[in-house]
Motif scaffolding. Sequence first.
Motif, PDB file in Angstrom:
ATOM      1  N   LEU A   1      -6.109  21.534  -2.588  1.00 13.42           N
ATOM      2  CA  LEU A   1      -5.000  21.104  -3.447  1.00 13.42           C
ATOM      3  C   LEU A   1      -4.202  19.978  -2.799  1.00 13.42           C
ATOM      4  CD1 LEU A   1      -3.664  24.494  -4.889  1.00 13.42           C
ATOM      5  CD2 LEU A   1      -4.908  22.692  -6.098  1.00 13.42           C
ATOM      6  N   ASP A   2      -3.974  20.073  -1.507  1.00 12.09           N
ATOM      7  CA  ASP A   2      -3.231  19.021  -0.820  1.00 12.09           C
ATOM      8  C   ASP A   2      -3.982  17.694  -0.874  1.00 12.09           C
ATOM      9  OD1 ASP A   2      -1.169  20.735  -0.207  1.00 12.09           O
ATOM     10  OD2 ASP A   2      -1.954  21.260   1.777  1.00 12.09           O
ATOM     11  N   GLN A   3      -5.296  17.746  -0.710  1.00  6.52           N
ATOM     12  CA  GLN A   3      -6.091  16.523  -0.792  1.00  6.52           C
ATOM     13  C   GLN A   3      -6.062  15.937  -2.205  1.00  6.52           C
ATOM     14  OE1 GLN A   3      -9.802  18.157   0.616  1.00  6.52           O
ATOM     15  NE2 GLN A   3      -9.495  17.382   2.707  1.00  6.52           N
ATOM     16  N   GLN A   4      -6.094  16.803  -3.214  1.00  6.49           N
ATOM     17  CA  GLN A   4      -6.022  16.319  -4.591  1.00  6.49           C
ATOM     18  C   GLN A   4      -4.677  15.655  -4.871  1.00  6.49           C
ATOM     19  OE1 GLN A   4      -7.595  19.131  -7.629  1.00  6.49           O
ATOM     20  NE2 GLN A   4      -8.255  20.384  -5.891  1.00  6.49           N
ATOM     21  N   ARG A   5      -3.605  16.255  -4.376  1.00  9.93           N
ATOM     22  CA  ARG A   5      -2.285  15.646  -4.579  1.00  9.93           C
ATOM     23  C   ARG A   5      -2.188  14.298  -3.867  1.00  9.93           C
ATOM     24  NH1 ARG A   5      -0.571  21.161  -3.245  1.00  9.93           N
ATOM     25  NH2 ARG A   5      -0.067  22.272  -5.186  1.00  9.93           N
ATOM     26  N   GLU A   6      -2.759  14.231  -2.677  1.00 16.85           N
ATOM     27  CA  GLU A   6      -2.735  12.979  -1.919  1.00 16.85           C
ATOM     28  C   GLU A   6      -3.477  11.874  -2.666  1.00 16.85           C
ATOM     29  OE1 GLU A   6      -4.570  11.186   2.262  1.00 16.85           O
ATOM     30  OE2 GLU A   6      -4.637  13.353   1.847  1.00 16.85           O
TER      31      GLU A   6
ATOM     32  N   PHE B   1      -4.088  11.766  -5.919  1.00 15.68           N
ATOM     33  CA  PHE B   1      -3.372  11.461  -7.159  1.00 15.68           C
ATOM     34  C   PHE B   1      -2.236  10.474  -6.893  1.00 15.68           C
ATOM     35  CE2 PHE B   1      -0.142  12.224 -10.385  1.00 15.68           C
ATOM     36  CZ  PHE B   1      -0.892  12.167 -11.550  1.00 15.68           C
ATOM     37  N   ARG B   2      -1.487  10.706  -5.827  1.00 13.49           N
ATOM     38  CA  ARG B   2      -0.406   9.772  -5.483  1.00 13.49           C
ATOM     39  C   ARG B   2      -0.970   8.401  -5.105  1.00 13.49           C
ATOM     40  NH1 ARG B   2       1.815  14.529  -3.018  1.00 13.49           N
ATOM     41  NH2 ARG B   2       0.799  13.968  -1.039  1.00 13.49           N
ATOM     42  N   ARG B   3      -2.104   8.396  -4.414  1.00  8.53           N
ATOM     43  CA  ARG B   3      -2.706   7.124  -4.009  1.00  8.53           C
ATOM     44  C   ARG B   3      -3.101   6.293  -5.225  1.00  8.53           C
ATOM     45  NH1 ARG B   3      -5.874   4.567  -0.031  1.00  8.53           N
ATOM     46  NH2 ARG B   3      -7.662   3.448  -0.890  1.00  8.53           N
ATOM     47  N   TRP B   4      -3.728   6.929  -6.208  1.00  9.13           N
ATOM     48  CA  TRP B   4      -4.250   6.182  -7.349  1.00  9.13           C
ATOM     49  C   TRP B   4      -3.200   5.859  -8.399  1.00  9.13           C
ATOM     50  CZ3 TRP B   4      -8.629  10.241  -7.216  1.00  9.13           C
ATOM     51  CH2 TRP B   4      -9.580   9.870  -6.241  1.00  9.13           C
ATOM     52  N   THR B   5      -2.101   6.564  -8.415  1.00 12.04           N
ATOM     53  CA  THR B   5      -1.068   6.302  -9.413  1.00 12.04           C
ATOM     54  C   THR B   5       0.079   5.456  -8.881  1.00 12.04           C
ATOM     55  OG1 THR B   5      -0.051   8.438  -8.859  1.00 12.04           O
ATOM     56  CG2 THR B   5      -1.581   8.375 -10.750  1.00 12.04           C
ATOM     57  N   THR B   6       0.315   5.496  -7.582  1.00  8.13           N
ATOM     58  CA  THR B   6       1.461   4.752  -7.022  1.00  8.13           C
ATOM     59  C   THR B   6       1.069   3.722  -5.978  1.00  8.13           C
ATOM     60  OG1 THR B   6       1.846   6.438  -5.302  1.00  8.13           O
ATOM     61  CG2 THR B   6       2.966   6.736  -7.423  1.00  8.13           C
ATOM     62  N   GLY B   7      -0.194   3.761  -5.493  1.00  6.95           N
ATOM     63  CA  GLY B   7      -0.604   2.819  -4.451  1.00  6.95           C
ATOM     64  C   GLY B   7      -0.685   1.395  -4.985  1.00  6.95           C
ATOM     65  N   GLU B   8       0.064   0.492  -4.411  1.00  2.00           N
ATOM     66  CA  GLU B   8       0.102  -0.890  -4.886  1.00  2.00           C
ATOM     67  C   GLU B   8      -1.116  -1.690  -4.441  1.00  2.00           C
ATOM     68  OE1 GLU B   8       3.730  -2.595  -3.573  1.00  2.00           O
ATOM     69  OE2 GLU B   8       5.007  -1.274  -4.800  1.00  2.00           O
ATOM     70  N   HIS B   9      -1.731  -1.281  -3.347  1.00  2.30           N
ATOM     71  CA  HIS B   9      -2.848  -2.054  -2.804  1.00  2.30           C
ATOM     72  C   HIS B   9      -4.200  -1.420  -3.123  1.00  2.30           C
ATOM     73  CE1 HIS B   9       0.081  -4.459  -0.633  1.00  2.30           C
ATOM     74  NE2 HIS B   9       0.606  -3.347  -0.131  1.00  2.30           N
ATOM     75  N   VAL B  10      -4.219  -0.407  -3.965  1.00  2.00           N
ATOM     76  CA  VAL B  10      -5.475   0.246  -4.350  1.00  2.00           C
ATOM     77  C   VAL B  10      -6.152  -0.595  -5.428  1.00  2.00           C
ATOM     78  CG1 VAL B  10      -6.513   2.305  -5.349  1.00  2.00           C
ATOM     79  CG2 VAL B  10      -4.604   2.517  -3.757  1.00  2.00           C
ATOM     80  N   HIS B  11      -7.443  -0.834  -5.263  1.00  8.13           N
ATOM     81  CA  HIS B  11      -8.184  -1.627  -6.249  1.00  8.13           C
ATOM     82  C   HIS B  11      -8.233  -0.873  -7.586  1.00  8.13           C
ATOM     83  CE1 HIS B  11     -11.426  -3.923  -8.149  1.00  8.13           C
ATOM     84  NE2 HIS B  11     -11.217  -4.847  -7.212  1.00  8.13           N
ATOM     85  N   PRO B  12      -8.079  -1.596  -8.705  1.00 14.79           N
ATOM     86  CA  PRO B  12      -8.101  -0.915 -10.019  1.00 14.79           C
ATOM     87  C   PRO B  12      -9.378  -0.130 -10.281  1.00 14.79           C
ATOM     88  CG  PRO B  12      -7.259  -3.148 -10.237  1.00 14.79           C
ATOM     89  CD  PRO B  12      -7.755  -3.016  -8.827  1.00 14.79           C
TER      90      PRO B  12
ATOM     91  N   GLY C   1     -11.594   7.075  -9.601  1.00 12.02           N
ATOM     92  CA  GLY C   1     -10.979   8.223  -8.953  1.00 12.02           C
ATOM     93  C   GLY C   1     -10.253   9.133  -9.935  1.00 12.02           C
ATOM     94  N   MET C   2      -9.505   8.560 -10.849  1.00 14.92           N
ATOM     95  CA  MET C   2      -8.741   9.385 -11.791  1.00 14.92           C
ATOM     96  C   MET C   2      -9.638  10.071 -12.815  1.00 14.92           C
ATOM     97  SD  MET C   2      -5.489   9.477 -11.100  1.00 14.92           S
ATOM     98  CE  MET C   2      -4.653   9.821 -12.643  1.00 14.92           C
ATOM     99  N   LEU C   3     -10.694   9.394 -13.241  1.00 15.25           N
ATOM    100  CA  LEU C   3     -11.577  10.003 -14.234  1.00 15.25           C
ATOM    101  C   LEU C   3     -12.376  11.174 -13.664  1.00 15.25           C
ATOM    102  CD1 LEU C   3     -13.030   6.889 -16.118  1.00 15.25           C
ATOM    103  CD2 LEU C   3     -11.243   8.459 -16.874  1.00 15.25           C
ATOM    104  N   ALA C   4     -12.644  11.153 -12.358  1.00 16.77           N
ATOM    105  CA  ALA C   4     -13.458  12.212 -11.761  1.00 16.77           C
ATOM    106  C   ALA C   4     -12.716  13.542 -11.628  1.00 16.77           C
ATOM    107  CB  ALA C   4     -14.000  11.753 -10.410  1.00 16.77           C
ATOM    108  N   PRO C   5     -11.524  13.616 -10.989  1.00 19.74           N
ATOM    109  CA  PRO C   5     -10.893  14.919 -10.785  1.00 19.74           C
ATOM    110  C   PRO C   5     -10.173  15.454 -12.017  1.00 19.74           C
ATOM    111  CG  PRO C   5      -9.534  13.225  -9.805  1.00 19.74           C
ATOM    112  CD  PRO C   5     -10.766  12.545 -10.324  1.00 19.74           C
TER     113      PRO C   5
ATOM    114  N   MET D   1     -18.110  14.607  -4.508  1.00 19.41           N
ATOM    115  CA  MET D   1     -17.220  15.652  -3.999  1.00 19.41           C
ATOM    116  C   MET D   1     -15.990  15.797  -4.895  1.00 19.41           C
ATOM    117  SD  MET D   1     -15.452  15.786  -0.235  1.00 19.41           S
ATOM    118  CE  MET D   1     -14.317  17.077   0.245  1.00 19.41           C
ATOM    119  N   ILE D   2     -15.460  14.669  -5.355  1.00 18.44           N
ATOM    120  CA  ILE D   2     -14.266  14.699  -6.208  1.00 18.44           C
ATOM    121  C   ILE D   2     -14.598  15.299  -7.561  1.00 18.44           C
ATOM    122  CG2 ILE D   2     -12.512  13.263  -7.296  1.00 18.44           C
ATOM    123  CD1 ILE D   2     -12.887  11.271  -5.002  1.00 18.44           C
TER     124      ILE D   2
END
Length: 334
Positions: A159-164, A166-177, A183-187, A278-279
């Motif tokens: 659960l902690d990894q999933q939350r991490e 989720f925050r990366r893909w929704t709030t990370g400014e430097h994450v590639h679209p 990432g979001m479609l998988a979990p 894995m996701i």
Amino acid sequence: MGSFARALEDFFTLRGLALPTDQAERLAAGRRKRRLDAVPDPLRQAVTAFDASRMRNQDRARRAGTRPRSDHTLETALSTMRDLAVFLVSHRGKDDWALADVHDIEAFLATLPKARKRRLIVLRQFFRFARSQHIVLVDPTVTLTAKESNNFRGRTLTLDQQRELFRRWTTGEHVHPHEALVGMLAPLHGASSGEARMLQITAVDQITRAVCLGKRPRPTPLDPASWAVLERCLAHREEWRTDNPHVVVTKGTKAGRSPASTAYLSHVLDDCGYPPRMIRSTRLLDLVNTMEPKLVAAAFGMDPQATMIYLADRVDPGRLPALPKTAGATPHRT
């Protein structure tokens, strides 16, 4: 063929002004030839005949309208035969297929235990062909078994990894679209990399905020976070000024109409540190063990047997009803 030539091909074929080239077939033939050339000389003729037989079967299946083996399947089989041939010559000192016995095959399969089942399927097909062509007298794979259960044995996210993530893909400014979308479609929606790779603009419904994924019978509604990530990916696509119909467009596909390569999608999540399988398995495992597996298979367009491997062999004690205690009763197990 370069990107400019592919763009011209797409332009003329889309408008019915030219026939498509055989570029894909030529590339597949080159990949097969490289694998055949790597087979030691004494064993190459039989493997070449085996490949020619499978190519004829593929052509017949195409003309009959059935499901032919893909080029990737044929190439994987040749890789297995190449590895076996090299193993026999280098480690067992045998330069004739007729000399291969069950101990040689067992030793070869032991080099990659996790690939035992997949490799054994290919070896059985080859030795059946070899026996029919009188290359060998005895099939050394007859008595071998896969020794592999169909139960799920992969890794999943906590659960902690999933939350991490989720925050990366929704709030990370430097994450590639592209990473955020896959990432979001998988979990959240159990989408595979292939479904994200083949997702097209026409499959996105702006009104209902839903997308058509793979072979799923109904459009998949997206939650606000997933929709925001999808809009980000669409905005990134607009910057390419491309006519490619797919959502995920790369530098190599912007000039044509083909989807992004499988290799690109397999590495798009490298920066997050977790593989796509894995996701996705985390989501499927949770759904199958909380719902009816056949309903999950129907909703995701999967084979019913494919979801059964995610069914755990234990029951969470919290889901069992409390049994009344009776005096003198002896507990038993079923």
